[in-house]
Write a protein that holds these residues in place. Sequence first.
Motif, PDB file in Angstrom:
ATOM      1  N   UNK A 137      47.281  49.531  31.138  1.00  0.00           N
ATOM      2  CA  UNK A 137      47.673  50.688  30.320  1.00  0.00           C
ATOM      3  C   UNK A 137      49.195  50.841  30.336  1.00  0.00           C
ATOM      4  N   UNK A 138      49.870  49.791  30.820  1.00  0.00           N
ATOM      5  CA  UNK A 138      51.332  49.810  30.872  1.00  0.00           C
ATOM      6  C   UNK A 138      51.848  50.226  32.244  1.00  0.00           C
ATOM      7  N   UNK A 139      50.979  50.833  33.058  1.00  0.00           N
ATOM      8  CA  UNK A 139      51.429  51.226  34.406  1.00  0.00           C
ATOM      9  C   UNK A 139      50.603  50.547  35.504  1.00  0.00           C
ATOM     10  N   UNK A 140      49.342  50.226  35.196  1.00  0.00           N
ATOM     11  CA  UNK A 140      48.469  49.589  36.185  1.00  0.00           C
ATOM     12  C   UNK A 140      47.485  48.658  35.477  1.00  0.00           C
ATOM     13  N   UNK A 141      46.831  47.817  36.273  1.00  0.00           N
ATOM     14  CA  UNK A 141      45.824  46.891  35.734  1.00  0.00           C
ATOM     15  C   UNK A 141      44.439  47.388  36.140  1.00  0.00           C
ATOM     16  N   UNK A 142      43.483  47.255  35.240  1.00  0.00           N
ATOM     17  CA  UNK A 142      42.115  47.702  35.514  1.00  0.00           C
ATOM     18  C   UNK A 142      41.127  46.615  35.134  1.00  0.00           C
ATOM     19  N   UNK A 143      40.031  46.546  35.899  1.00  0.00           N
ATOM     20  CA  UNK A 143      38.936  45.634  35.553  1.00  0.00           C
ATOM     21  C   UNK A 143      37.801  46.436  34.937  1.00  0.00           C
ATOM     22  N   UNK A 144      37.171  45.845  33.945  1.00  0.00           N
ATOM     23  CA  UNK A 144      35.975  46.444  33.351  1.00  0.00           C
ATOM     24  C   UNK A 144      34.838  45.454  33.544  1.00  0.00           C
ATOM     25  N   UNK A 145      33.718  45.952  34.036  1.00  0.00           N
ATOM     26  CA  UNK A 145      32.543  45.102  34.219  1.00  0.00           C
ATOM     27  C   UNK A 145      31.370  45.833  33.568  1.00  0.00           C
ATOM     28  N   UNK A 146      30.846  45.258  32.493  1.00  0.00           N
ATOM     29  CA  UNK A 146      29.721  45.931  31.848  1.00  0.00           C
ATOM     30  C   UNK A 146      28.606  44.934  31.600  1.00  0.00           C
ATOM     31  N   UNK A 147      27.407  45.459  31.446  1.00  0.00           N
ATOM     32  CA  UNK A 147      26.273  44.567  31.214  1.00  0.00           C
ATOM     33  C   UNK A 147      24.956  45.286  31.320  1.00  0.00           C
ATOM     34  N   UNK A 148      23.933  44.508  31.671  1.00  0.00           N
ATOM     35  CA  UNK A 148      22.597  45.082  31.798  1.00  0.00           C
ATOM     36  C   UNK A 148      21.907  44.583  33.053  1.00  0.00           C
ATOM     37  N   UNK A 149      20.857  45.313  33.451  1.00  0.00           N
ATOM     38  CA  UNK A 149      20.245  45.064  34.761  1.00  0.00           C
ATOM     39  C   UNK A 149      19.529  43.718  34.855  1.00  0.00           C
ATOM     40  N   UNK A 150      19.131  43.145  33.722  1.00  0.00           N
ATOM     41  CA  UNK A 150      18.353  41.895  33.779  1.00  0.00           C
ATOM     42  C   UNK A 150      19.010  40.774  32.981  1.00  0.00           C
ATOM     43  N   UNK A 151      18.578  39.553  33.266  1.00  0.00           N
ATOM     44  CA  UNK A 151      19.002  38.398  32.451  1.00  0.00           C
ATOM     45  C   UNK A 151      20.223  37.676  32.980  1.00  0.00           C
ATOM     46  N   UNK A 152      20.612  37.968  34.231  1.00  0.00           N
ATOM     47  CA  UNK A 152      21.816  37.356  34.807  1.00  0.00           C
ATOM     48  C   UNK A 152      21.658  35.873  35.090  1.00  0.00           C
ATOM     49  N   UNK A 153      22.780  35.168  35.157  1.00  0.00           N
ATOM     50  CA  UNK A 153      22.765  33.738  35.498  1.00  0.00           C
ATOM     51  C   UNK A 153      23.722  33.503  36.651  1.00  0.00           C
ATOM     52  N   UNK A 154      24.060  32.225  36.861  1.00  0.00           N
ATOM     53  CA  UNK A 154      24.926  31.884  37.998  1.00  0.00           C
ATOM     54  C   UNK A 154      26.394  32.175  37.670  1.00  0.00           C
ATOM     55  N   UNK A 155      27.119  32.614  38.659  1.00  0.00           N
ATOM     56  CA  UNK A 155      28.552  32.866  38.560  1.00  0.00           C
ATOM     57  C   UNK A 155      29.255  31.901  39.503  1.00  0.00           C
ATOM     58  N   UNK A 156      30.393  31.345  39.110  1.00  0.00           N
ATOM     59  CA  UNK A 156      31.131  30.469  40.019  1.00  0.00           C
ATOM     60  C   UNK A 156      32.008  31.323  40.936  1.00  0.00           C
TER      61      UNK A 156
END
Length: 221
Positions: A137-156
Motif C-alpha cells: 500500500x506504499x508503506x508496508x507489504x501484505x500477503x493475501x491468501x484466499x481459497x476454499x476448504x476442499x480441492x487442494x493439491x501439493x505445494x512446493x
Amino acid sequence: MDRIAKICSLLSETETFADVGCDHGYMAEYMLKNCLCRTAYITDISEKCLKKAETLLDGYIRAGKCIPVVCDGLAGVPKDCGFVLIAGMGGEEIVRILSESFLPKKFLFQPMKNSEKLRRYLAARGAKLERDFTFSDGTAFYDVISGQSEGGGAYTEEEFFFGRENLRSPSADFIEKWESEAAKLRSYLERDNMAAPHREDLTSRLTRIETLLDKIRLSVF
Ligand SMILES: C[S@@+](CC[C@H](N)C(=O)[O-])C[C@H]1O[C@@H](n2cnc3c(N)ncnc32)[C@H](O)[C@@H]1O
C-alpha cells in the motif's frame, strides 16, 4: 492500493459473510452496501473494537442484516457461513482460530506475519489456495491468501515460503519486498556479535531469497 480497498476488491458474493476481528467494520460495510451478501456477521474479541463496527453498521443491524458478536475467532459464526474474512491478525493466530473451530467453505486471509505457517496449515487441511500473492500500500507489504476448504493439491517448499502466485507471476511489489528483506539481512549479517546457529539461519534465509531473485531476473519461472 489502500489495504482495505484491496481486500474489498477480492471479496465475492455469498449468502452469509463473516468478518472475524472486524474492528472498524469497513469490509462488512462494503459487502452489505454492494449487496454482496444477505447477512454479515461482524465479530471481534474486543467489545470496544466491535462497538466501532456496530456504530458504523447500526442501520444494517437494526434491519437484521448484520449480526455483531463478541467472541474469540469463529466461535460465534455458523459453520455453514459461505465466506469468512480474517484480516490484520498474525498467521499463527489465524491458524489457532481455525484449529479450534472449522475451516470455512470459502475464505480470505490477510496475515500480518507468518504467512508460510498459514499456507502449510491450509495445505495440510486439504484447502485449495486460489489467490496467494503480495501487495503493497506504499508503506508496508501484505500477503493475501484466499481459497476454499476442499480441492487442494501439493505445494512446493518455495511456494510455502513465497506464495504460489508470487512465483508464477512475480509483481513489482513482491520483488521489492524481497529485495528489501535481502538488503536488511545482508546488513544484519555484517555484525560480529551473533550466535553461530542464528547466523546460519539468517544466511540460509538470505540464500533462499537471493536464489529466487536471481531466478526472477533470469525469468526462470
Ligand atoms: C489489526 S485489527 C484488524 C482489523 C480489520 N480486520 C482490518 O484488517 O483492518 C485486529 C482486530 O482483530 C481483533 N482480534 C484479535 N484477536 C482476535 C480473535 N482471536 N478473535 C476475534 N477478534 C480478534 C482485535 O480486537 C482487532 O480488532
